[in-house]
Design a protein around this motif. Structure first.
Motif, PDB file in Angstrom:
ATOM      1  N   SER A 116     -18.284  12.393  20.269  1.00  0.00           N
ATOM      2  CA  SER A 116     -19.258  11.059  21.109  1.00  0.00           C
ATOM      3  C   SER A 116     -19.378  11.385  21.888  1.00  0.00           C
ATOM      4  O   SER A 116     -20.314  10.305  22.764  1.00  0.00           O
ATOM      5  N   ALA A 117     -19.444  12.600  23.117  1.00  0.00           N
ATOM      6  CA  ALA A 117     -20.150  12.604  24.001  1.00  0.00           C
ATOM      7  C   ALA A 117     -22.015  12.657  23.801  1.00  0.00           C
ATOM      8  O   ALA A 117     -22.724  12.577  24.471  1.00  0.00           O
ATOM      9  N   ALA A 118     -21.292  13.655  22.668  1.00  0.00           N
ATOM     10  CA  ALA A 118     -23.383  13.969  21.797  1.00  0.00           C
ATOM     11  C   ALA A 118     -24.013  12.537  21.684  1.00  0.00           C
ATOM     12  O   ALA A 118     -25.175  12.396  21.184  1.00  0.00           O
ATOM     13  N   GLN A 119     -23.400  12.004  20.834  1.00  0.00           N
ATOM     14  CA  GLN A 119     -23.275  10.548  20.237  1.00  0.00           C
ATOM     15  C   GLN A 119     -23.784   9.798  21.827  1.00  0.00           C
ATOM     16  O   GLN A 119     -25.447   8.813  21.423  1.00  0.00           O
ATOM     17  N   ALA A 120     -23.756   9.575  22.612  1.00  0.00           N
ATOM     18  CA  ALA A 120     -23.495   9.003  23.760  1.00  0.00           C
ATOM     19  C   ALA A 120     -25.001   8.981  24.456  1.00  0.00           C
ATOM     20  O   ALA A 120     -25.386   8.714  25.426  1.00  0.00           O
ATOM     21  N   GLU A 121     -25.543  10.783  24.321  1.00  0.00           N
ATOM     22  CA  GLU A 121     -26.493  11.206  25.532  1.00  0.00           C
ATOM     23  C   GLU A 121     -27.512  10.173  24.654  1.00  0.00           C
ATOM     24  O   GLU A 121     -28.185  10.031  23.374  1.00  0.00           O
ATOM     25  N   THR A 122     -28.694  10.043  25.645  1.00  0.00           N
ATOM     26  CA  THR A 122     -30.038   9.092  25.772  1.00  0.00           C
ATOM     27  C   THR A 122     -31.020   9.399  25.694  1.00  0.00           C
ATOM     28  O   THR A 122     -30.779  10.697  26.645  1.00  0.00           O
ATOM     29  N   PHE A 123     -31.639   9.111  25.851  1.00  0.00           N
ATOM     30  CA  PHE A 123     -33.090   9.794  25.868  1.00  0.00           C
ATOM     31  C   PHE A 123     -34.004   9.124  26.646  1.00  0.00           C
ATOM     32  O   PHE A 123     -34.530   7.830  26.668  1.00  0.00           O
ATOM     33  N   ARG A 124     -35.431   9.514  26.660  1.00  0.00           N
ATOM     34  CA  ARG A 124     -36.422   8.694  28.166  1.00  0.00           C
ATOM     35  C   ARG A 124     -37.542   9.831  27.510  1.00  0.00           C
ATOM     36  O   ARG A 124     -37.956  10.601  27.286  1.00  0.00           O
ATOM     37  N   LEU A 125     -38.327   8.577  26.699  1.00  0.00           N
ATOM     38  CA  LEU A 125     -39.989   9.001  26.382  1.00  0.00           C
ATOM     39  C   LEU A 125     -40.800   8.682  26.959  1.00  0.00           C
ATOM     40  O   LEU A 125     -41.536   8.271  27.954  1.00  0.00           O
ATOM     41  N   VAL A 126     -41.521  10.408  27.782  1.00  0.00           N
ATOM     42  CA  VAL A 126     -42.401  10.812  28.251  1.00  0.00           C
ATOM     43  C   VAL A 126     -44.020  10.551  28.069  1.00  0.00           C
ATOM     44  O   VAL A 126     -43.134  11.740  27.015  1.00  0.00           O
ATOM     45  N   HIS A 127     -44.736  10.419  28.966  1.00  0.00           N
ATOM     46  CA  HIS A 127     -46.269  10.775  28.446  1.00  0.00           C
ATOM     47  C   HIS A 127     -46.580  11.940  30.012  1.00  0.00           C
ATOM     48  O   HIS A 127     -46.823  10.507  30.866  1.00  0.00           O
ATOM     49  N   ALA A 128     -46.737  12.935  29.671  1.00  0.00           N
ATOM     50  CA  ALA A 128     -47.369  13.607  30.954  1.00  0.00           C
ATOM     51  C   ALA A 128     -49.118  14.367  30.849  1.00  0.00           C
ATOM     52  O   ALA A 128     -49.203  14.384  29.844  1.00  0.00           O
ATOM     53  N   VAL A 129     -49.875  13.812  31.631  1.00  0.00           N
ATOM     54  CA  VAL A 129     -51.024  14.271  31.841  1.00  0.00           C
ATOM     55  C   VAL A 129     -51.300  15.138  32.766  1.00  0.00           C
ATOM     56  O   VAL A 129     -51.502  13.915  33.662  1.00  0.00           O
ATOM     57  N   GLY A 130     -51.607  15.976  33.296  1.00  0.00           N
ATOM     58  CA  GLY A 130     -51.648  16.903  34.006  1.00  0.00           C
ATOM     59  C   GLY A 130     -50.480  17.275  35.048  1.00  0.00           C
ATOM     60  O   GLY A 130     -49.840  17.282  35.016  1.00  0.00           O
ATOM     61  N   ASN A 131     -50.906  15.959  36.495  1.00  0.00           N
ATOM     62  CA  ASN A 131     -49.538  15.865  37.276  1.00  0.00           C
ATOM     63  C   ASN A 131     -48.603  14.042  37.487  1.00  0.00           C
ATOM     64  O   ASN A 131     -47.699  14.906  37.919  1.00  0.00           O
ATOM     65  N   SER A 132     -49.187  13.688  36.465  1.00  0.00           N
ATOM     66  CA  SER A 132     -48.167  12.574  36.152  1.00  0.00           C
ATOM     67  C   SER A 132     -48.019  12.180  35.262  1.00  0.00           C
ATOM     68  O   SER A 132     -48.373  12.541  33.658  1.00  0.00           O
ATOM     69  N   GLU A 133     -46.544  11.782  35.439  1.00  0.00           N
ATOM     70  CA  GLU A 133     -45.540  11.032  34.202  1.00  0.00           C
ATOM     71  C   GLU A 133     -45.394   9.381  34.281  1.00  0.00           C
ATOM     72  O   GLU A 133     -46.040   9.006  34.788  1.00  0.00           O
ATOM     73  N   ARG A 134     -45.479   9.150  32.945  1.00  0.00           N
ATOM     74  CA  ARG A 134     -44.952   7.980  32.789  1.00  0.00           C
ATOM     75  C   ARG A 134     -44.296   7.807  31.730  1.00  0.00           C
ATOM     76  O   ARG A 134     -44.124   8.369  30.483  1.00  0.00           O
ATOM     77  N   VAL A 135     -43.067   7.231  32.004  1.00  0.00           N
ATOM     78  CA  VAL A 135     -41.862   6.799  31.458  1.00  0.00           C
ATOM     79  C   VAL A 135     -42.632   4.913  30.569  1.00  0.00           C
ATOM     80  O   VAL A 135     -42.273   4.672  30.718  1.00  0.00           O
ATOM     81  N   ILE A 136     -42.411   5.871  28.901  1.00  0.00           N
ATOM     82  CA  ILE A 136     -42.467   5.028  28.344  1.00  0.00           C
ATOM     83  C   ILE A 136     -41.520   4.437  27.783  1.00  0.00           C
ATOM     84  O   ILE A 136     -41.548   2.962  26.926  1.00  0.00           O
ATOM     85  N   ALA A 137     -39.780   4.420  27.509  1.00  0.00           N
ATOM     86  CA  ALA A 137     -39.078   4.035  26.997  1.00  0.00           C
ATOM     87  C   ALA A 137     -37.660   4.370  27.196  1.00  0.00           C
ATOM     88  O   ALA A 137     -38.015   6.041  27.431  1.00  0.00           O
ATOM     89  N   LYS A 138     -37.100   3.802  27.846  1.00  0.00           N
ATOM     90  CA  LYS A 138     -35.658   4.206  28.443  1.00  0.00           C
ATOM     91  C   LYS A 138     -34.028   4.111  27.635  1.00  0.00           C
ATOM     92  O   LYS A 138     -34.672   3.287  26.216  1.00  0.00           O
ATOM     93  N   ASP A 139     -33.775   5.166  27.317  1.00  0.00           N
ATOM     94  CA  ASP A 139     -32.404   4.472  26.572  1.00  0.00           C
ATOM     95  C   ASP A 139     -32.313   4.855  25.031  1.00  0.00           C
ATOM     96  O   ASP A 139     -31.830   3.946  24.562  1.00  0.00           O
ATOM     97  N   LEU A 140     -32.807   5.790  24.665  1.00  0.00           N
ATOM     98  CA  LEU A 140     -33.297   5.739  23.061  1.00  0.00           C
ATOM     99  C   LEU A 140     -32.268   7.022  22.656  1.00  0.00           C
ATOM    100  O   LEU A 140     -32.276   7.947  23.527  1.00  0.00           O
ATOM    101  N   SER A 141     -31.702   6.581  21.120  1.00  0.00           N
ATOM    102  CA  SER A 141     -31.252   7.657  20.821  1.00  0.00           C
ATOM    103  C   SER A 141     -32.444   9.354  20.365  1.00  0.00           C
ATOM    104  O   SER A 141     -33.451   8.703  20.520  1.00  0.00           O
ATOM    105  N   ARG A 142     -31.715  10.008  20.022  1.00  0.00           N
ATOM    106  CA  ARG A 142     -32.338  10.970  19.696  1.00  0.00           C
ATOM    107  C   ARG A 142     -33.668  11.139  18.444  1.00  0.00           C
ATOM    108  O   ARG A 142     -34.032  10.899  18.643  1.00  0.00           O
TER     109      ARG A 142
END
Length: 74
Positions: free
Chosen positions: A15-41
């Motif tokens: 249940s802990a593994a199922q509860a883990e959520t992820f962020r989709l991140v796009h990194a270019v150089g030294n900057s990051e942009r979070v594209i989406a939050k709270d996604l399943s793997r």
């Protein structure tokens, strides 16, 4: 008794593994942009492939990855 404990621990871990959520991140150089939050793997991995195709088509480059929400404190 030991079997009951092991089954209980296994269920908690699952249940802990199922509860883990992820962020989709796009990194270019030294900057990051979070594209989406709270996604399943699975959803994050599918959206990662789409985002990579978009970044390549636009010539943006960089890296797209799924990071666990547990890495963030916000």
């Amino acid at each position: 008794m030991l079997r009951v404990i092991l089954v209980g621990v296994s269920m908690l871990a699952a249940s802990a593994a199922q509860a883990e959520t992820f962020r989709l991140v796009h990194a270019v150089g030294n900057s990051e942009r979070v594209i989406a939050k709270d996604l399943s793997r699975e959803e994050c991995e599918a959206r990662k492939l789409q985002q990579k195709q978009i970044a390549d088509a636009l010539g943006i480059g960089g890296s797209v990855t799924c990071l666990p929400e547990s890495l963030y404190n916000d």
